[in-house]
Design a protein around this motif. Structure first.
Motif, PDB file in Angstrom:
ATOM      1  N   GLY A  91     -15.142 -34.024   7.448  1.00 33.76           N
ATOM      2  CA  GLY A  91     -14.478 -34.370   6.192  1.00 33.76           C
ATOM      3  C   GLY A  91     -13.992 -33.091   5.531  1.00 33.76           C
ATOM      4  N   LEU A  92     -12.752 -33.107   5.071  1.00 34.14           N
ATOM      5  CA  LEU A  92     -12.191 -31.947   4.374  1.00 34.14           C
ATOM      6  C   LEU A  92     -11.953 -32.379   2.934  1.00 34.14           C
ATOM      7  N   VAL A  93     -12.676 -31.767   2.007  1.00 41.06           N
ATOM      8  CA  VAL A  93     -12.616 -32.222   0.617  1.00 41.06           C
ATOM      9  C   VAL A  93     -12.181 -31.089  -0.305  1.00 41.06           C
ATOM     10  N   GLY A  94     -11.753 -31.489  -1.498  1.00 42.51           N
ATOM     11  CA  GLY A  94     -11.300 -30.529  -2.503  1.00 42.51           C
ATOM     12  C   GLY A  94     -10.323 -31.227  -3.428  1.00 42.51           C
ATOM     13  N   GLU A  95      -9.990 -30.561  -4.532  1.00 42.24           N
ATOM     14  CA  GLU A  95      -9.074 -31.170  -5.499  1.00 42.24           C
ATOM     15  C   GLU A  95      -7.650 -31.238  -4.940  1.00 42.24           C
ATOM     16  N   SER A  96      -6.802 -32.041  -5.587  1.00 42.16           N
ATOM     17  CA  SER A  96      -5.396 -32.130  -5.188  1.00 42.16           C
ATOM     18  C   SER A  96      -4.764 -30.739  -5.234  1.00 42.16           C
ATOM     19  N   GLY A  97      -3.941 -30.453  -4.231  1.00 43.03           N
ATOM     20  CA  GLY A  97      -3.209 -29.188  -4.231  1.00 43.03           C
ATOM     21  C   GLY A  97      -3.997 -28.010  -3.692  1.00 43.03           C
ATOM     22  N   CYS A  98      -5.192 -28.262  -3.113  1.00 41.20           N
ATOM     23  CA  CYS A  98      -5.989 -27.130  -2.621  1.00 41.20           C
ATOM     24  C   CYS A  98      -5.592 -26.717  -1.208  1.00 41.20           C
TER      25      CYS A  98
END
Ligand code: SF4
Length: 351
Positions: free
Chosen positions: A44-51
């Motif tokens: 899973g690759l997670v983070g805020e929008s635009g990262c």
């Protein structure tokens, strides 16, 4: 353990051109990313929008050309592929996009949509076997065979995403990059699609790179998680370790922001960061917006928003030096180690 996907020092930069009296600017959407995904497992690759999550996913499949770095899939250096070799590679690596409305051709029936990749890659020797294969595909994703002669506008959002998944499966891929595959769907439908992705993965022993901002979905589906902030990986761990003992302050803030019913137990203990029953949840929540990729902060790019930096008296090292990704053992012996990019986490470890 063999790795289907190996990414080394991958960068994707977008030059913005030169303006009068200004230096040319570069958006560093993906910066020095190294990752592996074991065969048959999910990252899973997670983070805020635009990262930079989606850019990374597209670059791994060569839908966007990398600026530098190495991408190896099943032992093949895909950055070196051209022409027919690249077309042949696409059979082994497919993408599921966020928007099932936009990723289907409205003028093609489901049958035509599913037949197209079979023909491009020459996978069925004759019409009867092609017919059999498309029927098998729609059944596999939970749609009736009568769907085959209908058009995308005749389906709901969840059904369209099933068609997109069937199209991805048509070529028997080894790797599927799923970019926010459920975020455009109703909440009631999301679980069905996530369960379908999980069933298909188990049956076909697929490997997923699953891009999402929804940590609950990632927890349900993935074996490993990588957390991205401003184009870089800041933490990488097994799903169990990440959810029970997140190391990076950014990961801790993302976990604290997971919506929960008002009377549900708190997710993280403020001191140990382990799953606990009581703490002041808002203390961990992220403040402000992410900085621009055009001019990331010096040192640790997270320092303007970091709770630990503030609590530790704003150490100069956080403002001045970018923290490297270091390996740290967490959890029981035998658990794969985590990686984290945080000066204070590194200094706090006896390693
Ligand atoms: Fe926060 Fe410093 Fe760690 Fe960056 S290096 S996450 S600013 S404590």
């Amino acid at each position: 353990m063999s790795h289907l996907v190996e990414i080394e020092s991958l960068c994707k930069h977008y030059p913005l051109g030169r303006r009068l009296f200004h230096k040319s600017e570069v958006v560093r959407a993906v910066e020095d990313v190294s990752l592996t995904i074991p065969t048959g497992q999910n990252l899973g690759l997670v983070g805020e929008s635009g990262c930079g999550k989606s850019t990374l996913g597209r670059t791994v499949l060569r839908l966007t050309e990398p600026t530098s770095g190495l991408i190896r899939i099943d032992g093949v250096d895909v950055t070196a592929l051209r022409g027919r070799e690249l077309t042949a590679f696409r059979r082994h690596a497919q993408m599921i996009f966020q928007d099932p409305y936009g990723s289907l051709n409205p003028r093609m029936t489901v049958r035509q949509t599913l037949t197209e990749p079979l023909r491009i890659h020459g996978l069925c020797p004759d019409l009867p076997s092609e017919q059999h294969r498309v029927e098998e595909l729609v059944t596999q994703v939970g749609l009736p065979e009568s769907s085959l002669d209908r058009y995308p506008h005749e389906f709901s959002g969840g059904q369209r995403q099933r068609i997109v998944i069937a199209r991805a499966l048509a070529v028997d891929p080894k790797l599927v990059v799923a970019d926010e595959p459920v975020s455009a769907l109703d909440v009631s439908i999301q679980a069905q699609i996530v369960n379908l992705l999980r069933d298909v993965q188990e049956k076909k022993r697929l490997t997923y790179l699953f891009i999402s901002h929804d940590l609950k979905v990632v927890q349900h589906l993935c074996d490993h998680v990588a957390v991205m902030y401003l184009g870089r990986i800041v933490e990488r761990a097994t799903t169990e370790a990440l959810f029970s003992q997140p190391l990076h302050p950014y990961t801790q803030a993302l976990l604290a922001a997971i919506p929960r019913p008002p009377d549900a137990p708190s997710l993280l203990d403020e001191k140990t960061h382990a799953v606990q029953l009581s703490y002041r949840p808002r203390a961990l929540l992220l403040g402000g917006d992410p900085p621009s990729l055009l001019s990331p902060p010096t040192g640790c790019a997270f320092h303007p928003r970091c709770r630990r930096y503030e609590e530790s008296g704003r150490p100069a090292i956080c403002r001045q030096e970018r923290p490297p990704l270091v390996t740290i053992s967490v959890g029981k012996p035998g658990t794969p180690p985590s990686q984290v990019a945080c000066h204070l986490q590194k200094l706090g470890q006896p390693e």
